[in-house]
Design a protein around this motif. Structure first.
Motif, mmCIF file in Angstrom:
data_model
loop_
_atom_site.group_PDB
_atom_site.id
_atom_site.type_symbol
_atom_site.label_atom_id
_atom_site.label_comp_id
_atom_site.label_asym_id
_atom_site.label_seq_id
_atom_site.Cartn_x
_atom_site.Cartn_y
_atom_site.Cartn_z
ATOM 1 N N ILE A 58 19.960 7.001 14.288
ATOM 2 C CA ILE A 58 18.962 8.372 13.083
ATOM 3 C C ILE A 58 19.196 7.505 11.609
ATOM 4 O O ILE A 58 19.645 7.822 11.048
ATOM 5 N N SER A 59 18.769 6.517 12.112
ATOM 6 C CA SER A 59 18.699 6.039 10.363
ATOM 7 C C SER A 59 17.036 6.696 9.218
ATOM 8 O O SER A 59 17.262 7.992 9.395
ATOM 9 N N SER A 60 16.643 5.563 8.447
ATOM 10 C CA SER A 60 15.412 5.664 7.725
ATOM 11 C C SER A 60 15.332 4.734 7.497
ATOM 12 O O SER A 60 15.466 3.852 7.336
ATOM 13 N N VAL A 61 14.043 4.461 6.748
ATOM 14 C CA VAL A 61 12.981 3.567 5.879
ATOM 15 C C VAL A 61 13.949 3.371 4.871
ATOM 16 O O VAL A 61 13.947 1.895 4.682
ATOM 17 N N ALA A 62 14.880 4.224 3.876
ATOM 18 C CA ALA A 62 16.006 3.893 2.864
ATOM 19 C C ALA A 62 16.405 2.484 3.830
ATOM 20 O O ALA A 62 17.068 2.289 2.634
ATOM 21 N N GLY A 63 16.403 2.842 5.161
ATOM 22 C CA GLY A 63 17.849 1.328 5.491
ATOM 23 C C GLY A 63 17.707 0.150 5.730
ATOM 24 O O GLY A 63 17.953 -0.347 6.305
ATOM 25 N N ILE A 64 16.150 -0.226 5.623
ATOM 26 C CA ILE A 64 15.012 -1.101 5.232
ATOM 27 C C ILE A 64 15.167 -1.630 3.675
ATOM 28 O O ILE A 64 14.927 -2.773 3.578
ATOM 29 N N GLN A 65 14.339 -0.560 3.181
ATOM 30 C CA GLN A 65 13.574 -0.951 1.830
ATOM 31 C C GLN A 65 14.302 0.268 1.291
ATOM 32 O O GLN A 65 14.277 1.213 0.919
ATOM 33 N N PRO A 66 14.946 -0.589 -0.194
ATOM 34 C CA PRO A 66 15.792 0.107 -1.043
ATOM 35 C C PRO A 66 14.143 1.240 -1.982
ATOM 36 O O PRO A 66 13.060 0.448 -2.622
ATOM 37 N N TYR A 67 14.565 1.869 -2.908
ATOM 38 C CA TYR A 67 14.121 2.122 -3.859
ATOM 39 C C TYR A 67 14.353 2.725 -5.108
ATOM 40 O O TYR A 67 15.322 3.590 -5.004
ATOM 41 N N ALA A 68 13.634 3.311 -6.280
ATOM 42 C CA ALA A 68 14.327 3.813 -7.949
ATOM 43 C C ALA A 68 14.527 4.496 -7.669
ATOM 44 O O ALA A 68 13.649 5.573 -7.049
ATOM 45 N N GLY A 69 15.819 5.677 -7.678
ATOM 46 C CA GLY A 69 16.327 6.610 -7.438
ATOM 47 C C GLY A 69 17.337 6.813 -6.334
ATOM 48 O O GLY A 69 17.887 7.783 -5.841
ATOM 49 N N GLY A 70 16.858 6.127 -5.084
ATOM 50 C CA GLY A 70 17.984 6.379 -4.067
ATOM 51 C C GLY A 70 18.735 5.052 -3.135
ATOM 52 O O GLY A 70 18.866 5.222 -2.571
ATOM 53 N N ALA A 71 19.209 4.477 -4.822
ATOM 54 C CA ALA A 71 20.359 3.575 -4.027
ATOM 55 C C ALA A 71 21.572 4.829 -3.501
ATOM 56 O O ALA A 71 21.575 4.076 -2.815
ATOM 57 N N GLY A 72 22.395 5.653 -3.941
ATOM 58 C CA GLY A 72 22.933 6.053 -2.980
ATOM 59 C C GLY A 72 22.054 6.823 -1.786
ATOM 60 O O GLY A 72 23.350 6.391 -0.135
ATOM 61 N N TYR A 73 21.409 7.183 -1.157
ATOM 62 C CA TYR A 73 20.522 7.098 0.208
ATOM 63 C C TYR A 73 20.424 5.987 0.673
ATOM 64 O O TYR A 73 20.815 5.773 1.973
ATOM 65 N N ASN A 74 19.735 5.102 -0.172
ATOM 66 C CA ASN A 74 19.978 3.702 0.543
ATOM 67 C C ASN A 74 20.899 3.060 0.882
ATOM 68 O O ASN A 74 20.830 2.657 1.921
ATOM 69 N N ALA A 75 22.062 3.164 0.304
ATOM 70 C CA ALA A 75 23.701 2.543 -0.110
ATOM 71 C C ALA A 75 23.748 3.598 1.689
ATOM 72 O O ALA A 75 24.315 2.441 2.580
ATOM 73 N N ALA A 76 23.844 4.110 1.676
ATOM 74 C CA ALA A 76 24.381 5.065 3.128
ATOM 75 C C ALA A 76 23.441 4.932 3.837
ATOM 76 O O ALA A 76 24.680 4.169 5.161
ATOM 77 N N LYS A 77 21.928 4.952 4.362
ATOM 78 C CA LYS A 77 20.942 4.183 5.681
ATOM 79 C C LYS A 77 21.597 2.557 5.461
ATOM 80 O O LYS A 77 21.310 2.148 7.200
ATOM 81 N N PHE A 78 21.172 2.312 5.016
ATOM 82 C CA PHE A 78 21.713 0.348 4.418
ATOM 83 C C PHE A 78 22.931 0.376 5.992
ATOM 84 O O PHE A 78 22.999 -0.424 6.429
ATOM 85 N N GLY A 79 24.069 1.073 5.806
ATOM 86 C CA GLY A 79 24.963 1.595 5.918
ATOM 87 C C GLY A 79 25.549 1.352 7.978
ATOM 88 O O GLY A 79 25.342 1.087 8.799
ATOM 89 N N VAL A 80 23.971 2.347 7.753
ATOM 90 C CA VAL A 80 23.878 2.869 9.414
ATOM 91 C C VAL A 80 23.229 1.940 10.382
ATOM 92 O O VAL A 80 23.451 1.179 11.424
ATOM 93 N N THR A 81 22.168 1.448 8.600
ATOM 94 C CA THR A 81 21.503 0.097 9.970
ATOM 95 C C THR A 81 22.641 -0.510 10.065
ATOM 96 O O THR A 81 22.642 -1.399 11.525
ATOM 97 N N ALA A 82 23.256 -1.327 9.540
ATOM 98 C CA ALA A 82 24.228 -1.962 9.937
ATOM 99 C C ALA A 82 25.140 -2.225 10.689
ATOM 100 O O ALA A 82 25.329 -3.420 11.796
ATOM 101 N N MET A 83 25.712 -0.939 10.590
ATOM 102 C CA MET A 83 26.636 -0.215 11.615
ATOM 103 C C MET A 83 26.062 -0.169 13.194
ATOM 104 O O MET A 83 26.187 -0.790 14.154
ATOM 105 N N ASN A 84 24.772 -0.064 13.505
ATOM 106 C CA ASN A 84 23.067 0.113 14.768
ATOM 107 C C ASN A 84 23.984 -1.564 15.129
ATOM 108 O O ASN A 84 23.900 -1.938 16.465
ATOM 109 N N LYS A 85 23.174 -2.881 13.805
ATOM 110 C CA LYS A 85 23.480 -3.596 14.603
ATOM 111 C C LYS A 85 24.984 -4.447 15.014
ATOM 112 O O LYS A 85 24.777 -5.496 15.629
ATOM 113 N N VAL A 86 25.673 -3.740 14.059
ATOM 114 C CA VAL A 86 27.034 -4.612 15.066
ATOM 115 C C VAL A 86 28.356 -3.748 16.452
ATOM 116 O O VAL A 86 28.493 -4.389 17.443
ATOM 117 N N MET A 87 27.195 -2.343 16.431
ATOM 118 C CA MET A 87 28.316 -2.130 17.704
ATOM 119 C C MET A 87 26.514 -2.180 18.886
ATOM 120 O O MET A 87 28.066 -2.718 19.887
#
Length: 238
Positions: free
Chosen positions: A131-160
């Motif tokens: 379970i990632s988030s649209v935050a793992g696809i689209q960054p937004y102001a104030g969301g950098a920490g959560y974006n970075a984490a969910k972009f990480g989950v998205t990348a991990m899913n692709k590598v899996m």
């Protein structure tokens, strides 16, 4: 189906929100569901209601993850749902502790649990749903920490998908948009007014909406793999 014949699902972060709704949806679909999270009292109530099992789990603790893994012999479905956000600070004022919590919970938590159950999932020809988030696809102001984490989950899913392609397991990423749960209440550290403002005067998904997508994906034939599902309310465009 008898209890011994049922396929076994593990849902992390199962004590509320999407995790709880997923546990209920899977149980209704015939799965034997193990709900795991830190709030054991809440889990036990859910488990009793769905005929499942409650297990205490802190995904930020390797010891906790290993203890859970040692207690489960077979697993057919792992829903890596534990996660969350803290804060909405701009980068120049970012709270390092909040970022560390988000990375530990969303990224390393997913990694720990996946590693702990990978061999069992392989043996049972299972399925991992991250379970990632649209935050793992689209960054937004104030969301950098959560974006970075969910972009990480998205990348991990692709590598899996790449690294596990020769294993008899499926890998799916679910990217929910705006879902009205206690997510924002946690993000704003209990500030109900801020949390409520996120959902005011908008269409919002429910936890049950996302659970339905997870239930559907998990029930597909074993030769089919849904790589990603992006789910938003009609008035949210990413």
């Amino acid at each position: 189906m008898s209890e011994t014949a049922k396929k076994i699902a593990l849902v992390t972060g199962g004590s509320s929100g999407i995790g709880e709704a997923t546990a209920r949806a899977l149980a209704a679909d015939g799965w034997h569901v193990i709900v795991a999270a830190r709030r054991l009292d809440r889990l036990e109530k859910i488990a009793e209601e769905i005929g499942g099992e409650a297990r205490e789990l802190d995904v930020t603790s390797q010891e906790s993850v290993d203890k859970l893994a040692a207690s489960i012999d077979h697993l057919h479905l792992l829903v890596n749902n534990a996660g969350g956000a803290k804060g909405l600070d701009p980068i120049e004022k970012a709270n390092i502790a909040d970022w560390e919590w988000m990375y530990e919970t969303n990224v390393l938590g997913t990694l720990r649990v996946t590693q702990a159950f990978l061999d069992k999932l392989t043996a049972d020809e299972g399925h991992i749903i991250n379970i990632s988030s649209v935050a793992g696809i689209q960054p937004y102001a104030g969301g950098a920490g959560y974006n970075a984490a969910k972009f990480g989950v998205t990348a991990m899913n692709k590598v899996m998908r790449i690294e596990f392609v020769d294993r008899p397991i499926r890998i799916t990423e679910i990217n929910p948009g705006r879902v009205k749960t206690d997510f924002s209440l946690i993000r704003f550290k209990g500030d109900a007014a801020k949390a409520d403002a996120v959902y005011a005067d908008k269409l919002n998904l429910s936890a049950e909406d996302i659970a339905e997508s997870i239930r559907w994906v998990a029930g597909l034939p074993a030769h089919m793999n849904i790589d990603r599902m992006v789910i938003t309310p009609r008035d949210q465009v990413i």
